[in-house]
Design an enzyme around this catalytic site. Structure first.
Site, PDB file in Angstrom:
ATOM      1  N   LYS A   1       0.826  -1.109  -0.109  1.00 35.33           N
ATOM      2  CA  LYS A   1       0.034   0.057  -0.102  1.00 35.33           C
ATOM      3  C   LYS A   1       0.923   1.447   0.013  1.00 35.33           C
ATOM      4  CE  LYS A   1      -0.201   0.196   5.189  1.00 35.33           C
ATOM      5  NZ  LYS A   1      -1.197  -0.588   6.201  1.00 35.33           N
TER       6      LYS A   1
ATOM      7  N   ARG B   1     -11.520   0.074  13.897  1.00 38.17           N
ATOM      8  CA  ARG B   1     -11.072   0.722  12.629  1.00 38.17           C
ATOM      9  C   ARG B   1     -11.808   0.199  11.183  1.00 38.17           C
ATOM     10  NH1 ARG B   1      -4.943   1.066   9.879  1.00 38.17           N
ATOM     11  NH2 ARG B   1      -5.331  -1.176   9.751  1.00 38.17           N
TER      12      ARG B   1
ATOM     13  N   TYR C   1      16.374  29.633   7.264  1.00 35.76           N
ATOM     14  CA  TYR C   1      15.319  30.406   7.531  1.00 35.76           C
ATOM     15  C   TYR C   1      15.204  30.278   9.007  1.00 35.76           C
ATOM     16  CZ  TYR C   1      13.193  29.903   3.030  1.00 35.76           C
ATOM     17  OH  TYR C   1      12.862  30.019   1.457  1.00 35.76           O
TER      18      TYR C   1
HETATM   19  C1  PLP Z   1      -0.356  -1.679   6.882  1.00 35.23           C
HETATM   20  C2  PLP Z   1      -0.961  -2.893   7.105  1.00 35.23           C
HETATM   21  C3  PLP Z   1      -0.221  -4.119   7.033  1.00 35.23           C
HETATM   22  C4  PLP Z   1       1.381  -4.086   7.193  1.00 35.23           C
HETATM   23  O1  PLP Z   1       1.747  -3.205   8.382  1.00 35.23           O
HETATM   24  P1  PLP Z   1       3.438  -3.318   8.675  1.00 35.23           P
HETATM   25  O2  PLP Z   1       3.585  -2.812   9.929  1.00 35.23           O
HETATM   26  O3  PLP Z   1       3.923  -2.299   7.522  1.00 35.23           O
HETATM   27  O4  PLP Z   1       4.039  -4.421   8.466  1.00 35.23           O
HETATM   28  C5  PLP Z   1      -1.044  -5.048   7.589  1.00 35.23           C
HETATM   29  N1  PLP Z   1      -2.292  -5.373   7.677  1.00 35.23           N
HETATM   30  C6  PLP Z   1      -2.754  -4.241   7.439  1.00 35.23           C
HETATM   31  C7  PLP Z   1      -4.479  -4.253   7.564  1.00 35.23           C
HETATM   32  C8  PLP Z   1      -2.402  -2.921   6.962  1.00 35.23           C
HETATM   33  O5  PLP Z   1      -3.296  -1.970   6.969  1.00 35.23           O
END
Ligand code: PLP
Length: 374
Positions: A41, A139, A266
């Site tokens: 993702k 969630r 800055y």
């Molecule tokens: C992002 C995600 C993962 C992977 O998580 P990591 O901590 O990057 O290994 C696995 N499952 C779900 C549902 C996620 O949203």
């Protein structure tokens, strides 16, 4: 491209296929040989979705991919990915039909999913799904305490084929075991009732390292694939070494000596107290390098490590070189990468007080991803 051209003065991100493969092997050692559903993702955590999936797909340990956006699922298929893709999101009915037509597995969890998605099966046959169970994240997923009737309804329908059932941990060490207990209890009830719920998965990178009892049938890591430790780097490094599979790099574009009293960037937070050489890198927070790198992050140029000073602006960072001009215009600087512990993404995240997840996922999408050493 395999190397940034020598006259490239804009920053870039290198992607290292060997490190990706190495990390797959390390995860494999931790997970006792289970298949890996690679989470790609958010543009493969900044490494580039198509590039990363293309490098991972040929590996036999990789069973398939998981994403959270409809666009990502389509982009994977557009890029030629043939292995299974699990989309862990709510999808519209219209997208669902296209997704199923392209062989993408849907995550189902909403009370209206069986009704609204079933018609798609009339055209495409049984829809492959993974049931998403909420065991305490609040969630996504169907709450575990009312998931059994949902699973029963799905399993009884000819419109669906339940290939898997999964959950997500809160990664709160005291609560994770309770979440797993809730999941296992549901699984036992479903199995006792003769409801087939497919293969089970729960462990993200944190679970791969810390919850062997949650490795189940598949593991679902993201960040560990890319070579960063998910939660407790010291402890995790002792269990398995990971190699950052990318570098954030740029070339030095300015080297100057400051006089006592001269200030940097800055806000003038840095004041030279004696003659000192500084160098400018054309990479900043708009490229994903954290503003708070000035709180202690260092940059590797040649064999030298130099602290970030003054302020990280949108497109520039400045490093203190010292009393000798040890770097030259055109030298390659590594801001993130495997080449020194101080520029390891976990170390930079620590120094800058940001999450290592933010560091990877905010790598500027405009920076070219250059695959090296193929
Ligand atoms: C992002 C995600 C993962 C992977 O998580 P990591 O901590 O990057 O290994 C696995 N499952 C779900 C549902 C996620 O949203």
């Amino acid at each position: 491209m395999t190397q940034p051209p020598p006259d490239r003065l804009d920053p870039w991100v290198e992607v290292d296929p060997h490190a990706l493969g190495f990390n797959v092997g390390q995860i494999r050692k931790l997970d006792g040989g289970r298949p890996i559903l690679a989470v790609v993702k958010n543009n493969a955590y900044g490494l580039d979705l198509a590039v990363t999936a293309g490098l991972l797909e040929p590996r036999p340990e990789i069973e398939g991919f998981a994403v959270v956006r409809t666009d990502e699922a389509f982009r994977l298929r557009d890029a030629g990915v043939r292995k299974p893709i699990l989309l862990m999101a709510r999808v519209s009915e219209r997208s669902a039909a296209d997704l199923v037509a392209r062989g993408i597995t849907l995550a189902v969890y909403a009370d209206d999913d069986p009704r609204r998605l079933a018609p798609i099966a009339r055209r495409h046959g049984p829809i492959p799904v993974h049931a998403y169970v909420d065991t305490g994240m609040s969630r996504m997923g169907i709450p575990y305490h009312r998931a059994l009737p949902f699973l029963r309804e799905l399993a009884a329908s000819n419109a669906f084929r339940i290939d898997g059932t999964f959950m997500t941990f809160t990664e709160e060490p005291d609560f994770d075991p309770e979440q797993l207990r809730r999941f296992q209890e549901l699984v036992a009830e479903a199995q006792g009732a003769g409801v087939g719920i497919g293969r089970l998965h729960a462990a993200s990178s944190n679970g791969v390292f810390h919850l062997p009892e949650a490795h189940l049938d598949l593991v679902r890591p993201g960040i560990a694939l890319y070579g960063a430790y998910p939660s407790r780097p010291e402890e995790e490094r002792a269990k398995a070494e990971l190699r950052p599979a990318f570098r954030l790099q740029a070339r030095v574009v300015r080297v100057e000596q400051l006089r006592p009293g001269d200030t940097v960037s800055y806000g003038r937070h840095y004041v030279a107290t004696k003659p000192v050489w500084v160098a400018t890198l054309p990479v900043g927070h708009a490229d994903g390098y954290p503003r708070r790198a000035v709180d202690g992050a260092k940059v590797l140029i040649g064999a030298g490590l130099y602290p970030v000073i003054g302020a990280v602006s949108a497109s520039h960072s400045i490093v203190e070189i010292g009393d000798q001009p040890l770097v030259r215009i055109g030298d390659v600087a590594t801001l993130l990468g495997p080449d020194h512990p101080a520029v390891h993404p976990n170390a930079v995240a620590d120094a800058a007080g940001v999450s290592v997840y933010d560091l990877l996922m905010h790598l500027g999408p405009m920076l070219p991803r250059i695959v090296v050493g193929l």
